[in-house]
Design an enzyme around this catalytic site. Structure first.
Site, PDB file in Angstrom:
ATOM      1  CB  SER A  50      -0.897   0.044   1.242  1.00  0.00           C
ATOM      2  OG  SER A  50      -1.830  -1.007   1.206  1.00  0.00           O
ATOM      3  CB  SER A  91      -6.643  -4.206   6.932  1.00  0.00           C
ATOM      4  OG  SER A  91      -5.524  -3.506   7.460  1.00  0.00           O
ATOM      5  CD  GLU A 166      -1.294  -4.715  -1.790  1.00  0.00           C
ATOM      6  OE1 GLU A 166      -1.379  -4.939  -0.571  1.00  0.00           O
ATOM      7  OE2 GLU A 166      -0.836  -5.553  -2.598  1.00  0.00           O
TER       8      GLU A 166
END
Lengths: 199, 199, 199, 199
Positions: A50, A91, A166
């Site tokens: 990320s 997340s 991603e």
């Protein structure tokens, strides 16, 4: 090469779906806040993959003329209450992104969170959440029905961990850059002039 | 702990000697060029441990208010002919520092090289060489007579590879920061105000 | 060049003092834990300039043959309960070092903290504290009586923020590397063989 | 949000086309060389946004159990003649990728180049070229006929500079990871076990 092709198909159809399901009100607010940050500093934060997507976005914001930094790199100036933090975390729980955003809030800076989990610690402290679908390392944020199910069954996607998130995020942010170019009236040549000449 | 103590003694007495042997004309020119760069960009480049010393210096130049970048990090804007590159390389041969400095010269930027080997590829293209004594991974640049000789004989220093150079360089650049603070009339509080608030 | 010379003198005499005041029981335990980590992973963590000193140390641990990583870089494998975290933080409060060390403790890994503030959040969770004197960005950890006092009065040191700590730490860790070399019976040539060949 | 949507469409249809036009002989050789590298070191190199895509790939190679490094980060061990370099550069001209690959060749290591410009300095020294279509910062490598032409005319794509290449590359490499997973018989759980636990 069966799996490569199926995975590419999964990534691309997944990204298409994620883009089509974006909440354009969120995205419009995201754009407005960035456009309002011409005189302020923008800090991008993200960990692991990320973070690499975040850096790719930060680099384009630099090409667009913004005063942008990636948290944790050498040149990270003081953030103040006028400034903007953009946190990227599938997340919504990544610790470094969370403590950095939390510190940013204490300072009075604005925090935008790009995530698949709006209901998460990062989502909870965000001034603006930009939700983008896509399975993260925690699994799918909600019910999804994907090619992968038919192919695999036992695993939810072909792509492991947060790869789907991603890729979706990369497509979203690179498309946002094009929108920003047009809103700012910038040409590719103008971006190129601000691009690194030593590499 | 015999070796730790002897190594610390070697590093500290070596750094003292290196500082005392500086060519203060070179250092004065170094300071003037930095002071003249308030409106320009400064790019620091170095690889491995020289790079870490370079980043520590770049961070302090940021604290002092300069517009500084470390080559290779995400936010590296275009360098132009008005700009300054500071390359740190004990041996004066490190490839990335060399190709970056060479590109900088083609662009018309000024190149300062901090090195133990003024007669080196990097030294050859520098606008200004700042020589700092200290054994690098290539060995000693010239005849030296050190504590290490008596203790070891077969090895030239206790400290392996470029450690002596890197420590000498750290002390030089951190001392230079203090000189710059005073020339610029900056207080520690002013530096602190520009220091990262999110870490 | 009055300030440059005075700052170098301050840094070097300060580092000499800091090394002489080390608690050698702590340092011996530090060495033993590292020597016991030949089959385990070592993770180094630090932010900003402490991080650069940490990276320089991590690179030498790699040269010595250890399986070492710097937290936050691309290749950071899973840490397990057998592994070791070395956190470097002058003030003992740096957030990323703190959350990383805290996660490490939850995992069951051992945490060593190199700091000037043993009584700090990082000190509190450490399995081993290695105290090293030296003013940090929080000021001096205890009463000190330095050249700087006579020269400046209003400021406690010539060197701003954490520069004194960072230099002391660099000298300590580079000296420790020499002690480790001798305990492991490693020659400089053996370190060189493990050194990056592409740079 | 017209431009965002059009750009996403361009990126996704472009990536689909690039994947469908891959030379699967090249990709099969790429896979075989990686599978043959279980006992060797793999070094990934790339600059700027190509570098971020390279890091994302390197991280997944680590998840798969490979001994992988990203050139320029702290822990970069010696490369030897058995080792593998994977260079990512849309234009095939990026200097750092070129000098690193050139040094790798001198050492005797194998070099794989992922690029849109097979006829380029990087292509010339590669042991294996993996061509992936997509406009780079140099423009399109060959005749292409894209949505962008109709929308813009004067500019060749909506996406500026190398964005198309970088997205195509991300999709290719992430799909390759899935193919590698299946060839190696690895499950997502096995990848997760090797994933960073401190972040």
């Amino acid at each position: 090469m069966k799996w490569l092709k199926a995975a590419a198909e999964e990534i691309l159809s997944g990204a298409k779906k994620a883009i089509s399901e974006l909440d354009m009100n969120q995205v419009e607010k995201f754009i407005q806040i960035i456009l309002d940050s011409k005189e302020r500093k923008i800090f991008v934060v993200g960990v692991g993959r990320s973070g690499f997507v975040g850096r790719a976005f930060a680099l384009r914001l630099m090409n667009l003329g913004f005063n942008v930094y990636f948290l944790g790199e050498t040149i990270t100036p003081a953030a103040g209450k006028e400034d903007l933090i953009i946190a990227i975390s599938g997340s919504g729980t990544t610790k470094f992104a969370l403590t950095a955003s939390s510190t940013a809030k204490e300072i009075g800076a604005k925090v935008i969170v790009v995530t698949s989990y709006p209901q998460s610690p990062l989502g909870d402290l965000a001034d603006l959440i930009v939700s983008i679908g896509g399975r993260t390392k925690l699994g799918w944020p909600k019910e999804e029905n994907y090619l992968a199910r038919q192919l695999l069954g036992e695993r939810e996607t072909l792509s492991p961990l947060g790869s789907i998130f991603e890729n979706n995020c990369m497509v979203l942010l690179d498309s946002l850059v094009v929108e920003l170019m047009h809103r700012l009236g910038k040409t590719e040549e103008e971006l190129r002039k601000l691009h690194a000449t030593i590499e």
